[in-house]
Design a protein around this motif. Sequence first.
Motif, mmCIF file in Angstrom:
data_model
loop_
_atom_site.group_PDB
_atom_site.id
_atom_site.type_symbol
_atom_site.label_atom_id
_atom_site.label_comp_id
_atom_site.label_asym_id
_atom_site.label_seq_id
_atom_site.Cartn_x
_atom_site.Cartn_y
_atom_site.Cartn_z
ATOM 1 N N LYS A 127 0.886 -1.156 0.000
ATOM 2 C CA LYS A 127 0.000 0.000 0.000
ATOM 3 C C LYS A 127 0.928 1.210 0.000
ATOM 4 C CE LYS A 127 -3.660 2.405 2.402
ATOM 5 N NZ LYS A 127 -3.013 3.698 2.292
ATOM 6 N N PRO A 128 1.061 1.867 -1.167
ATOM 7 C CA PRO A 128 2.011 2.983 -1.267
ATOM 8 C C PRO A 128 1.614 4.159 -0.380
ATOM 9 C CG PRO A 128 1.224 2.278 -3.443
ATOM 10 C CD PRO A 128 0.366 1.613 -2.414
ATOM 11 N N PRO A 129 2.593 5.023 -0.071
ATOM 12 C CA PRO A 129 2.254 6.223 0.709
ATOM 13 C C PRO A 129 1.325 7.122 -0.100
ATOM 14 C CG PRO A 129 4.512 6.338 -0.105
ATOM 15 C CD PRO A 129 4.007 4.973 -0.429
ATOM 16 N N ALA A 130 0.538 7.924 0.611
ATOM 17 C CA ALA A 130 -0.443 8.793 -0.052
ATOM 18 C C ALA A 130 0.231 9.851 -0.915
ATOM 19 C CB ALA A 130 -1.335 9.456 0.984
ATOM 20 N N SER A 131 1.392 10.320 -0.503
ATOM 21 C CA SER A 131 2.086 11.348 -1.281
ATOM 22 C C SER A 131 3.085 10.685 -2.231
ATOM 23 C CB SER A 131 2.827 12.309 -0.349
ATOM 24 O OG SER A 131 3.808 11.606 0.379
ATOM 25 N N GLY A 132 3.368 11.346 -3.319
ATOM 26 C CA GLY A 132 4.384 10.850 -4.238
ATOM 27 C C GLY A 132 3.846 10.247 -5.516
ATOM 28 N N GLY A 133 2.540 10.042 -5.617
ATOM 29 C CA GLY A 133 1.975 9.506 -6.851
ATOM 30 C C GLY A 133 2.349 8.072 -7.130
ATOM 31 N N PHE A 134 2.409 7.230 -6.103
ATOM 32 C CA PHE A 134 2.771 5.828 -6.270
ATOM 33 C C PHE A 134 1.527 4.950 -6.387
ATOM 34 C CE2 PHE A 134 6.326 7.575 -3.736
ATOM 35 C CZ PHE A 134 7.357 7.319 -4.616
ATOM 36 N N VAL A 135 1.648 3.860 -7.162
ATOM 37 C CA VAL A 135 0.599 2.854 -7.265
ATOM 38 C C VAL A 135 1.252 1.473 -7.241
ATOM 39 C CG1 VAL A 135 -1.014 4.296 -8.581
ATOM 40 C CG2 VAL A 135 0.622 2.876 -9.792
ATOM 41 N N ASP A 136 0.476 0.468 -6.863
ATOM 42 C CA ASP A 136 0.941 -0.917 -6.894
ATOM 43 C C ASP A 136 -0.063 -1.721 -7.712
ATOM 44 O OD1 ASP A 136 2.433 -3.225 -6.412
ATOM 45 O OD2 ASP A 136 1.380 -3.664 -4.558
ATOM 46 N N ASP A 137 0.026 -1.588 -9.030
ATOM 47 C CA ASP A 137 -0.925 -2.262 -9.913
ATOM 48 C C ASP A 137 -0.412 -3.617 -10.403
ATOM 49 O OD1 ASP A 137 -2.753 -0.212 -9.718
ATOM 50 O OD2 ASP A 137 -1.984 0.847 -11.468
#
Length: 149
Positions: A127-137
Motif C-alpha cells: 500500500k504505497p504512501p499517499a504522497s508521491g503519486g505511487f501505485v501498486d498495480d
Amino acid sequence: MRLALFGRDGRAIEGLPVRLVIALVVGVASLSVMMNMLAGVGGLAVHEVDARPTPAVVAEGESSVTVRVVDDAGEPVENATVVLTSGSADLDGVVTGRTGEDGRVSVSVSASLAANRDQGTVEVTVKPPASGGFVDDRENEMLLVVEDD
C-alpha cells in the motif's frame, strides 16, 4: 426578398461538410498537443512500486524476511505499508510493516504448508504512501516457502 435569394443559393450546403472536416482535424490536433503537454507534467505522473523480499525462499516455520520497496526507477519508497498474506502457503494471520527511509521493512513470518505440498507461496502486496503519486498495480515478487527437511 433576401430570404428568396438565400433559398436558391446552394453553395452554403456544399461547403459545410468541408468546413466540419477541417474543424475536426484542427480540434484533434490541438487535443493531441494538449495531452502530450499534460503527460509531461511530473505532478500528474504515477510511479509503479515493486516489493522485493529477501530471502526469496524460506523454510517452513518462523523466519525473518526483509522486504525492500522501490519505485520504477529503483529508488527506495519510504512509508509504504507492506502486507504479506497466505497464498498456497499458510500464514498465522496477516503480516504488515512500514518501510523506513531506505525503503526496507523487516517482518517475522510463520509459514506452513499443507500435508500434500512440498512448496508454496506467500503473497506480498504494497500500500504505497499517499504522497508521491505511487501505485501498486502490477504483481509483486512472491515469497517461496519450501518444506523443512
